[in-house]
Each structure stands twice: as C-alpha cells, then as structure tokens.
Motif scaffolding. Structure first.
Motif, PDB file in Angstrom:
ATOM      1  N   SER A  19      -1.306   7.206   8.836  1.00 30.34           N
ATOM      2  CA  SER A  19      -1.954   7.441   7.544  1.00 30.34           C
ATOM      3  C   SER A  19      -3.373   7.977   7.698  1.00 30.34           C
ATOM      4  O   SER A  19      -3.984   8.393   6.712  1.00 30.34           O
ATOM      5  CB  SER A  19      -1.993   6.142   6.737  1.00 30.34           C
ATOM      6  N   LEU A  47       2.617   1.618  -3.519  1.00 32.65           N
ATOM      7  CA  LEU A  47       1.762   1.766  -4.693  1.00 32.65           C
ATOM      8  C   LEU A  47       0.860   2.994  -4.634  1.00 32.65           C
ATOM      9  O   LEU A  47       0.271   3.363  -5.660  1.00 32.65           O
ATOM     10  CB  LEU A  47       0.899   0.515  -4.876  1.00 32.65           C
ATOM     11  N   SER A  48       0.737   3.612  -3.467  1.00 34.18           N
ATOM     12  CA  SER A  48      -0.169   4.755  -3.337  1.00 34.18           C
ATOM     13  C   SER A  48       0.606   6.000  -2.908  1.00 34.18           C
ATOM     14  O   SER A  48       0.904   6.163  -1.722  1.00 34.18           O
ATOM     15  CB  SER A  48      -1.279   4.456  -2.328  1.00 34.18           C
ATOM     16  N   PRO A  49       0.928   6.892  -3.831  1.00 31.29           N
ATOM     17  CA  PRO A  49       1.647   8.119  -3.462  1.00 31.29           C
ATOM     18  C   PRO A  49       0.893   8.966  -2.442  1.00 31.29           C
ATOM     19  O   PRO A  49       1.492   9.545  -1.543  1.00 31.29           O
ATOM     20  CB  PRO A  49       1.806   8.850  -4.797  1.00 31.29           C
ATOM     21  N   ARG A  50      -0.417   9.050  -2.578  1.00 32.60           N
ATOM     22  CA  ARG A  50      -1.211   9.858  -1.648  1.00 32.60           C
ATOM     23  C   ARG A  50      -1.127   9.300  -0.233  1.00 32.60           C
ATOM     24  O   ARG A  50      -0.934  10.042   0.730  1.00 32.60           O
ATOM     25  CB  ARG A  50      -2.666   9.880  -2.119  1.00 32.60           C
ATOM     26  N   TYR A  51      -1.280   7.988  -0.117  1.00 32.27           N
ATOM     27  CA  TYR A  51      -1.163   7.324   1.187  1.00 32.27           C
ATOM     28  C   TYR A  51       0.228   7.550   1.773  1.00 32.27           C
ATOM     29  O   TYR A  51       0.388   7.872   2.956  1.00 32.27           O
ATOM     30  CB  TYR A  51      -1.439   5.827   0.990  1.00 32.27           C
ATOM     31  N   ARG A  52       1.230   7.403   0.948  1.00 32.17           N
ATOM     32  CA  ARG A  52       2.620   7.550   1.394  1.00 32.17           C
ATOM     33  C   ARG A  52       2.895   8.974   1.882  1.00 32.17           C
ATOM     34  O   ARG A  52       3.504   9.173   2.941  1.00 32.17           O
ATOM     35  CB  ARG A  52       3.557   7.177   0.244  1.00 32.17           C
ATOM     36  N   ARG A  53       2.443   9.956   1.126  1.00 36.39           N
ATOM     37  CA  ARG A  53       2.675  11.354   1.515  1.00 36.39           C
ATOM     38  C   ARG A  53       1.998  11.686   2.837  1.00 36.39           C
ATOM     39  O   ARG A  53       2.583  12.358   3.695  1.00 36.39           O
ATOM     40  CB  ARG A  53       2.159  12.286   0.410  1.00 36.39           C
ATOM     41  N   ARG A  54       0.758  11.224   3.009  1.00 39.32           N
ATOM     42  CA  ARG A  54       0.038  11.544   4.241  1.00 39.32           C
ATOM     43  C   ARG A  54       0.706  10.899   5.451  1.00 39.32           C
ATOM     44  O   ARG A  54       0.866  11.538   6.489  1.00 39.32           O
ATOM     45  CB  ARG A  54      -1.412  11.081   4.131  1.00 39.32           C
ATOM     46  N   SER A 113       0.833  -1.202   0.000  1.00 39.98           N
ATOM     47  CA  SER A 113       0.000   0.000   0.000  1.00 39.98           C
ATOM     48  C   SER A 113       0.864   1.247   0.000  1.00 39.98           C
ATOM     49  O   SER A 113       0.581   2.234  -0.700  1.00 39.98           O
ATOM     50  CB  SER A 113      -0.927  -0.003   1.225  1.00 39.98           C
TER      51      SER A 113
END
Length: 276
Positions: free
Chosen positions: A268, A34-41, A31
């Motif tokens: 997250s 593969l998920s830039p938004r998840y990673r940034r948050r 997760s």
C-alpha cells in the motif's frame, strides 16, 4: 485524537504480541474494505510486481499488524527475536568497518534497528534516518519511543545526513529505508518491479563512505505472535559510482528481499508517487 492515540499506545504496550497481531489482522481488513483508494493502490502495486492475488490478500493483514505492534515495540517489554546472518555484522565489526543497513518496507522494519541496538549498540550505536511527524504531539511520542540506548535518530535534513556520514566515519552503524520516496532533487528515476520509481541516491553516497560495509536486512514477522527473525546478508556487489546505476542496483537488491516474503511487503506504500 491525540489523547486517544496516547491511550492506544499505553494500553497496547501491555498486551501480548499475539493479541496485538490479531487486532492488526482486523484493522488491516477494515482499512482495506473501507478505503477504496488504499485498496486500489495495494492491489495495483502487487499486480505491477507480478504477485498473485493470494500475496496481496495476505499482505492486508500484515499491514494491519505493522500498526498494532508498534505500542509493544516502542513502549512495552522486549519481544522474542532471532537472528539469521548475524555473523556478517560481527565480521564487519571485527574489521572496524562502518555498517550501512538497507531495509525495505518489508516485515517489521522497526525491529531491525531495535534488535541491533540491544545486541551491539553499547559498543557501536546505530543511527536511523526518519521523517519527523508533522504534528508536535505525535513527534514527541515518536521521538521518545524510538530513542533508546544504542539507537539514535537523524531527521531527513542536511544536518541529519551529516549525522549519518559522521556515524559511518566513526565506525558505527546507520540504517535507512532506500525504497522511501525522497524529496525532489534528491533521487533519480530507476526501475522497481518493472516500473520507474523515484529512488534516493543517499544510500549509494553513504555506501561510498570510507570503509563502509553495506548490509541488507529485514525483520520477518513470525505467525501467531511468536516474535521476529532479523535477516542480514551483505550486498552482492559494490554499488557503482554512477547515481542511476547505483539506484538500479539498490532497487534490485530490495526486490530480492521482498521476494523472500512478498506477503509482508507494504504494497500500500505509494512507491511510484511524484516526489515532493
């Protein structure tokens, strides 16, 4: 999708906890990658709280375990649980007081309510506040899985709040996650790890119910699938009557719990979002 999720829960409920947590480690990192938004948050929230990068990295796997352990917790055989601070519950019960458990998105927050229900629910049931799933098939699965002897659920509606108030007046237990973002109009902006977050006022309102003992609790996830430790301790000071001051006090208490094991906090979670 519904069929796949039901299959996941059915099969997962039969697996040992170490296997589920191993799968969670993989799921968490997939997760994250593969998920830039998840990673940034996740990284931004951990940095906002002043956490080192190592804490954020470890929290990636813990977030995955949070998902893969659910089939076993909801549908499978009981898991090993130890208590730290159970005497605070027993003392409040002996005095006939209602119990308000405040638990952040830390560790396994499902296990805190389940462990209470298994040990105390026959005499003093617990009612937990939750937001019903939007999909009917998922709502049915969640409702069936969470309802058990000594454990009740209340939706995030006016009738659900009345249910919580009545439970406390009856000397029973209530559980909620005070770091969950409430709908607009049901909270105030209060600091959480140095940044204003929309914070529910419900926890303070419930704490002022007649003869209620406020307890902080969280479920520590032990390594290698060994089980859990439910930590309990009383709130240091009574919550003030002013809604903003009370929200600040609740957030400070939640911060103190998170600092006990920051890698198990759900960084997250969109804690700083605008309310609906």
């Amino acid at each position: 999708m519904a069929t796949l999720i039901r299959l996941f829960f059915t099969l997962g409920s039969r697996l040992p906890l170490p296997v589920l947590h191993g799968a969670g480690l993989l799921l968490g990192w997939l997760s994250f990658l593969l998920s830039p938004r998840y990673r940034r948050r996740l990284m931004a929230n951990a940095r906002q709280a002043g956490m080192p990068a190592g804490v954020a990295w470890r929290s990636v796997a813990e977030a995955g375990k949070l998902v893969t352990e659910l089939p076993r917790l909801w549908l499978g055989a009981p898991v090993p649980v130890r208590w730290n601070g159970v005497e605070h519950i027993e003392i409040a019960m002996a005095a006939g007081r209602g119990l308000l458990f405040l638990t952040p998105h830390l560790g396994c927050f499902e296990i805190t309510a389940q462990a209470y229900a298994a040990r105390f629910g026959a005499d003093r049931p617990m009612t937990v506040l939750f937001r019903p799933a939007r999909q009917p098939w998922l709502r049915e699965l969640v409702d069936h899985s969470r309802e058990r002897p000594g454990l009740r659920t209340a939706p995030t509606t006016l009738s659900g709040v009345r249910q919580l108030v009545q439970a406390l007046k009856s000397g029973e237990a209530v559980g909620l996650l005070p770091d969950q973002v409430p709908p607009r109009g049901l909270g105030v902006w209060a600091p959480f790890f140095g940044r204003d977050a929309y914070t529910m006022t419900l926890s303070a309102r419930l704490a002022r119910s007649a003869d209620t003992q406020v307890l902080l609790s969280w479920g520590e996830r032990l390594p290698w699938g060994q089980g859990y430790v439910v930590h309990v301790r009383p709130l240091a000071e009574p919550l003030p009557a002013d809604p903003l001051a009370a929200a600040c006090a609740v957030n400070a208490a939640m911060e103190s719990l998170v600092r006990e094991s920051p890698a198990q906090y759900l960084w997250s979670y969109d804690r700083y979002k605008q309310p609906r």
